[in-house]
Design a protein around this motif. Sequence first.
Motif, PDB file in Angstrom:
ATOM      1  N   THR A 136       0.808  -1.232   0.000  1.00 52.47           N
ATOM      2  CA  THR A 136       0.000   0.000   0.000  1.00 52.47           C
ATOM      3  C   THR A 136       0.834   1.271   0.000  1.00 52.47           C
ATOM      4  O   THR A 136       0.296   2.358  -0.083  1.00 52.47           O
ATOM      5  CB  THR A 136      -0.883   0.072   1.261  1.00 52.47           C
TER       6      THR A 136
ATOM      7  N   TYR B  28       1.665   4.215   4.095  1.00 47.92           N
ATOM      8  CA  TYR B  28       1.514   5.578   4.593  1.00 47.92           C
ATOM      9  C   TYR B  28       0.463   5.667   5.693  1.00 47.92           C
ATOM     10  O   TYR B  28      -0.497   4.894   5.704  1.00 47.92           O
ATOM     11  CB  TYR B  28       1.135   6.520   3.442  1.00 47.92           C
ATOM     12  N   ALA B  29       0.652   6.645   6.589  1.00 51.32           N
ATOM     13  CA  ALA B  29      -0.330   6.877   7.632  1.00 51.32           C
ATOM     14  C   ALA B  29      -1.647   7.298   6.985  1.00 51.32           C
ATOM     15  O   ALA B  29      -2.721   6.951   7.451  1.00 51.32           O
ATOM     16  CB  ALA B  29       0.185   7.968   8.581  1.00 51.32           C
ATOM     17  N   LEU B  30      -1.547   8.044   5.898  1.00 50.34           N
ATOM     18  CA  LEU B  30      -2.734   8.414   5.136  1.00 50.34           C
ATOM     19  C   LEU B  30      -3.005   7.289   4.134  1.00 50.34           C
ATOM     20  O   LEU B  30      -2.215   7.057   3.237  1.00 50.34           O
ATOM     21  CB  LEU B  30      -2.477   9.737   4.395  1.00 50.34           C
TER      22      LEU B  30
ATOM     23  N   TYR C  88      -4.196   4.895  -1.056  1.00 54.37           N
ATOM     24  CA  TYR C  88      -4.079   4.100  -2.280  1.00 54.37           C
ATOM     25  C   TYR C  88      -4.915   2.824  -2.257  1.00 54.37           C
ATOM     26  O   TYR C  88      -4.551   1.841  -2.895  1.00 54.37           O
ATOM     27  CB  TYR C  88      -2.610   3.755  -2.534  1.00 54.37           C
TER      28      TYR C  88
ATOM     29  N   TRP D 152      -5.409   1.669  -5.675  1.00 53.71           N
ATOM     30  CA  TRP D 152      -4.252   1.413  -6.538  1.00 53.71           C
ATOM     31  C   TRP D 152      -3.184   0.556  -5.874  1.00 53.71           C
ATOM     32  O   TRP D 152      -2.039   0.551  -6.298  1.00 53.71           O
ATOM     33  CB  TRP D 152      -3.609   2.741  -6.988  1.00 53.71           C
ATOM     34  N   GLN D 153      -3.526  -0.145  -4.786  1.00 58.03           N
ATOM     35  CA  GLN D 153      -2.526  -0.972  -4.095  1.00 58.03           C
ATOM     36  C   GLN D 153      -1.714  -1.786  -5.073  1.00 58.03           C
ATOM     37  O   GLN D 153      -2.211  -2.257  -6.076  1.00 58.03           O
ATOM     38  CB  GLN D 153      -3.244  -1.937  -3.142  1.00 58.03           C
ATOM     39  N   ARG D 154      -0.426  -1.960  -4.708  1.00 56.16           N
ATOM     40  CA  ARG D 154       0.441  -2.735  -5.588  1.00 56.16           C
ATOM     41  C   ARG D 154       0.192  -4.231  -5.385  1.00 56.16           C
ATOM     42  O   ARG D 154       0.105  -4.992  -6.319  1.00 56.16           O
ATOM     43  CB  ARG D 154       1.900  -2.378  -5.307  1.00 56.16           C
TER      44      ARG D 154
ATOM     45  N   ARG E 274       2.214  -4.948 -13.797  1.00 54.79           N
ATOM     46  CA  ARG E 274       3.244  -4.194 -13.062  1.00 54.79           C
ATOM     47  C   ARG E 274       4.528  -5.002 -12.863  1.00 54.79           C
ATOM     48  O   ARG E 274       5.557  -4.458 -12.465  1.00 54.79           O
ATOM     49  CB  ARG E 274       2.717  -3.759 -11.696  1.00 54.79           C
TER      50      ARG E 274
ATOM     51  N   LEU F 286      10.321   2.217  -4.219  1.00 52.86           N
ATOM     52  CA  LEU F 286       9.474   3.406  -4.097  1.00 52.86           C
ATOM     53  C   LEU F 286       9.573   4.250  -5.366  1.00 52.86           C
ATOM     54  O   LEU F 286       8.596   4.784  -5.862  1.00 52.86           O
ATOM     55  CB  LEU F 286       9.895   4.240  -2.879  1.00 52.86           C
ATOM     56  N   ILE F 287      10.791   4.390  -5.868  1.00 55.26           N
ATOM     57  CA  ILE F 287      10.976   5.135  -7.115  1.00 55.26           C
ATOM     58  C   ILE F 287      11.743   4.270  -8.101  1.00 55.26           C
ATOM     59  O   ILE F 287      12.423   3.315  -7.720  1.00 55.26           O
ATOM     60  CB  ILE F 287      11.728   6.470  -6.892  1.00 55.26           C
TER      61      ILE F 287
ATOM     62  N   LEU G 251      10.600  14.240  -2.111  1.00 52.75           N
ATOM     63  CA  LEU G 251       9.884  13.126  -1.466  1.00 52.75           C
ATOM     64  C   LEU G 251      10.345  12.977  -0.015  1.00 52.75           C
ATOM     65  O   LEU G 251       9.550  12.768   0.893  1.00 52.75           O
ATOM     66  CB  LEU G 251      10.144  11.819  -2.221  1.00 52.75           C
TER      67      LEU G 251
ATOM     68  N   LEU H 270       7.896  13.464   3.167  1.00 48.55           N
ATOM     69  CA  LEU H 270       7.700  12.375   4.127  1.00 48.55           C
ATOM     70  C   LEU H 270       8.040  12.819   5.537  1.00 48.55           C
ATOM     71  O   LEU H 270       7.336  12.518   6.500  1.00 48.55           O
ATOM     72  CB  LEU H 270       8.592  11.186   3.760  1.00 48.55           C
TER      73      LEU H 270
ATOM     74  N   TYR I 243       5.156  15.129   6.739  1.00 49.43           N
ATOM     75  CA  TYR I 243       3.774  14.648   6.877  1.00 49.43           C
ATOM     76  C   TYR I 243       3.659  13.203   7.371  1.00 49.43           C
ATOM     77  O   TYR I 243       2.576  12.762   7.706  1.00 49.43           O
ATOM     78  CB  TYR I 243       3.041  14.794   5.537  1.00 49.43           C
ATOM     79  N   ASP I 244       4.767  12.449   7.358  1.00 49.16           N
ATOM     80  CA  ASP I 244       4.676  11.043   7.774  1.00 49.16           C
ATOM     81  C   ASP I 244       5.999  10.618   8.410  1.00 49.16           C
ATOM     82  O   ASP I 244       6.673   9.706   7.929  1.00 49.16           O
ATOM     83  CB  ASP I 244       4.370  10.177   6.542  1.00 49.16           C
TER      84      ASP I 244
END
Lengths: 811, 223
Positions: free
Chosen positions: A441, A444-446, A449, A452-454, A470, A698-699, A721, A725, A728-729
């Motif tokens: 996912t 993230y705390a938020l 996704y 769009w989960q992987r 993917r 992640l990238i 990024l 992060l 906000y996280d």
Amino acid sequence: MTLHDPAMSPDLPPAVEGWFTARGWSVHPHQRQMLELARAPCQLLIAPTGGGKTMAGFLPTLRELADGTHEGLHTLYVSPLKALAADIKRNLTAPVEEMGLPIRIEDRTGDTSSHTKRRQRADPPHILLTTPESLALLISYPDAGRMFAGLERVIVDEVHALAESKRGDQLMLALARLSKLAPGLRRVGLSATVEDPAAIARILARNPDPCTILEADPGPDPDIGMLVTEEPPPWSGGGGKYAIPAVLEEVKKHKTTLIFHNTRAQAELFFHHLWLINEDQLPIGIHHGALAREQREKVEAAMVAGELKAIVCTGSLDLGIDWGDVDLVIQVGAPKNVKRLVQRIGRANHRYNAPSKALIVPANRFELIECTAALDAVRARTLDGDTDHAGPLDVLCQHILICACAGPFAADDLFAEIRSAGAYTDLDRATFDRCLDFCATGGYALRAYDQWQRLIRRPDGMWTLRDPRRATRIRMNIGTIVDADKMAVRYQKTRGGTPLGEVEEYFASMLRKGDTFLIGGKIVRYEGMRDMVVEVSRTPYLKPKIATFMGTKFATSTQLSDRILAMFRQDDWPNLPAHTRDWLHLQRRVSRLPERDRLLVESFPHDGREHVVAYGFAGRNAQQTLGLLITKRMEEMGLNPMGFVSTDYATLIWGLDPPGDPTLLFSRDNLIEVMEDWLADNAVMKRTFKASAIIAGLIDRAMPGAARKTGRQATFSTDILYDTLRKYDPDHVMLDITRQEAMRGLVDFGRIEEMLDRVGDRIDHMRLTRVTPLAAPLFLEPGRIPIAGLADQRLMEEEATRLLLTAGLVK
Amino acid sequence: MNGHAFTFAGHSLTALPSGALYWADERLLCVSDLHLGKSDRIARREGRLLPPYETRATLDRLASDITATGPKTVICLGDSFDDLAAAEAMEESARDDLARLMAGRHWVWIEGNHDPGPVDLGGTHRADLTLQDITFRHIANPGKTHEVSGHYHPKARITARGRSLSRRCVLVDGARIILPAYGTYTGGLYCDRPELSALMQDPARAILLPGPDRAPLPIPMPR
């Protein structure tokens, strides 16, 4: 030996035995032992270069395949270098054909055509030679189970080199997967001489399988000494330029010489100056990892053909490729790590049971002491051993994604499988779950996704890719080597556009038109940048304006630092040259020599500024971090630091005010507190974040040339990024991974902590009136780091006042 | 406020450290290329799960500019959303934040190439807007003057004491202003690229934006 299987006799099939006899060779004792123990679940063979190590690894395979009844893949061979895989293919195919054995041998690396790769998956050979990355890719395919079902043995070559790297961690996770696909799979590790074979065995074996360790006769002690020159080494610098005439004399006396340097820049400079005095036009080449492949291949071909008297090189020649008739290794600059030195010397000699010959050239006065300590360590056969480490989590995240590409999995099974890999034995379930959640996912705390989960969890509890398409993208990002962004360097198109090599993007960004620099032994002039390629022209200048580009800087190992500190405790140093001996005596007279369980801090005024030197002996990276931390603290205390410079053994700080009581500055709690603040907003952290974010998926890895040609940054800096992060996280798993990686990598805070713990409150502050002998070379050290702080402001104000006074404007 | 004041077409304007443009006489705040919902679009199209906080970060920055300037009118100069689906997918809390910012002021969405259609978030939707003699549009029109646009995400590079520093910038010449991207997850285009060099006539300036709360620094536009 309990693992000895009486059913497996050490005998070889007649075809193999006959092949040895026909050549008048006999099977080495350790090769026999490998045959006897061939049924063991895990074997580690420690043998010197030239000891028939590879053959020892393959003999059991040849025996098991000799009757031609095995269907499909039998043995997988993994080496850290694709060149090595190709080399082994040649060296193994020839004898197998001569023995007339029905065995198919193929290699599979990044260079193999996609057609061959597809065919290999459908119809694998008996023996497949590959690299950790290619293996990771293989296990990511849904048909991996079929391909590896009959696999009997896996041989990991140069396992000592892999054991300390993320490539090794990735490989061991892949082996955990293979052991599941092919129960009964036997593992074999081949290693050069190491300090702690048990540590490597722990990483290699499937937990809790035992691993038998075989140590072959290490052969005679290497013939190794220091190159004595008439001129004493200079006070500072790392190039060893002073020794070039003496080196050239040695090259003349030997058949083929390898001249190792610690960095590419030093190799380039040395090569350049060597040619300036190479009056006999001896054929001498240069080889390092930043040169274009065409350039390197030319040198390699010339070397194999015996056309070169010498090669100036770096670690790119470090692994066991057979370079023919090398009879001398010269190491320029202190080796920083005794193990690396011994392995380099091993290169000199591929003949078993003949001593290899090597010379060390200290690049400066302090390195003379370091080299002496290294030579003592080689003679005492004590090597550095820093192999134990917990498996990194970014590699784990990548592995979870790889497994998801292969097919649905149950979290419990995967967790158990991963814990069977040595470095991940202590992984706890909560951490694993965090990594799985990150892969699925984003973690993230938020929870943004859901759609769009992987990875998604199916109703039956199995995890699977939400969108199977993917998988392609995940496969494209497989691997744990993350290079600094590099840019190709080539001659301008009008001059043929010959590729010369590559430089780091950071270095390229500092170039201005007309700047000259060294690459591939040539001085070139920077003309401009076109489509992300650095374009240069030939130049008649003899002196490059910009001397170096970045390269890896190794830190001196803990073991070597300890040996140096032990040397300092001697009353006298009869085995050191007089100039160095006098230097140490003088230091002891005017100040004191550093000791292992104490921290020596000197402070003195010099040239209108105050100076502080801390002799931490923690290695270059840690001393650098120490410099950053201490100057930050000094800035807070109003001591106006202006800059610092670090070496492997000390940090020199200069500023406007004396340090007062340095025990305050160096107190452990104090430094750890500063560390927390400092770390967060640091370029080293951002660089580490980028590398880990790429590995963890992640990238994306930057694809060469993609998206950048238009100059439109469709992508944006990963720094953004990191900052987002953090804001906000702040508890996100990627930030934890970044911190862990930085602590043991570039920041190397572990060694600072270790030093502070050892020292406790035993800080010796020597307040002196002038520069001390041991501190003097630090003043000549390059790589000074300025502090843009309040000192600037105060200097400007003082200067403004002075100007006003001079002009008579103020009384 | 650490802005850089300059005169354009006879009007007094201010470039803010964030990349926003403030027109005090009109009490107008203009921002370009917010690219809200970028992480959502990347997840949808590429499967990468970037930190989903860029919408919040961008709106936080916009909120502090609005608090500092108290504008009557806010113009979002196009590419306000990374695409229309991203606008629709905006989470509830971000919609609330945006609604709070829009309340009590005239809010104009200029359409961009990423967000060509209207969005259901209130405000006015337009292709361009002219106020006094200045036209606000997404992409610069080489034939026109007195215009403010965005789209190109301009940035500039300077070298000082051997260090190369690259920052977003506002481009200004006699005819036009090109604003940098305001959004958090946005890259940039160096202003020495032909697309931008061709649009700007000398003596053009690049107003560098060193960072939050740092005064913008005008330099001759690097070519």
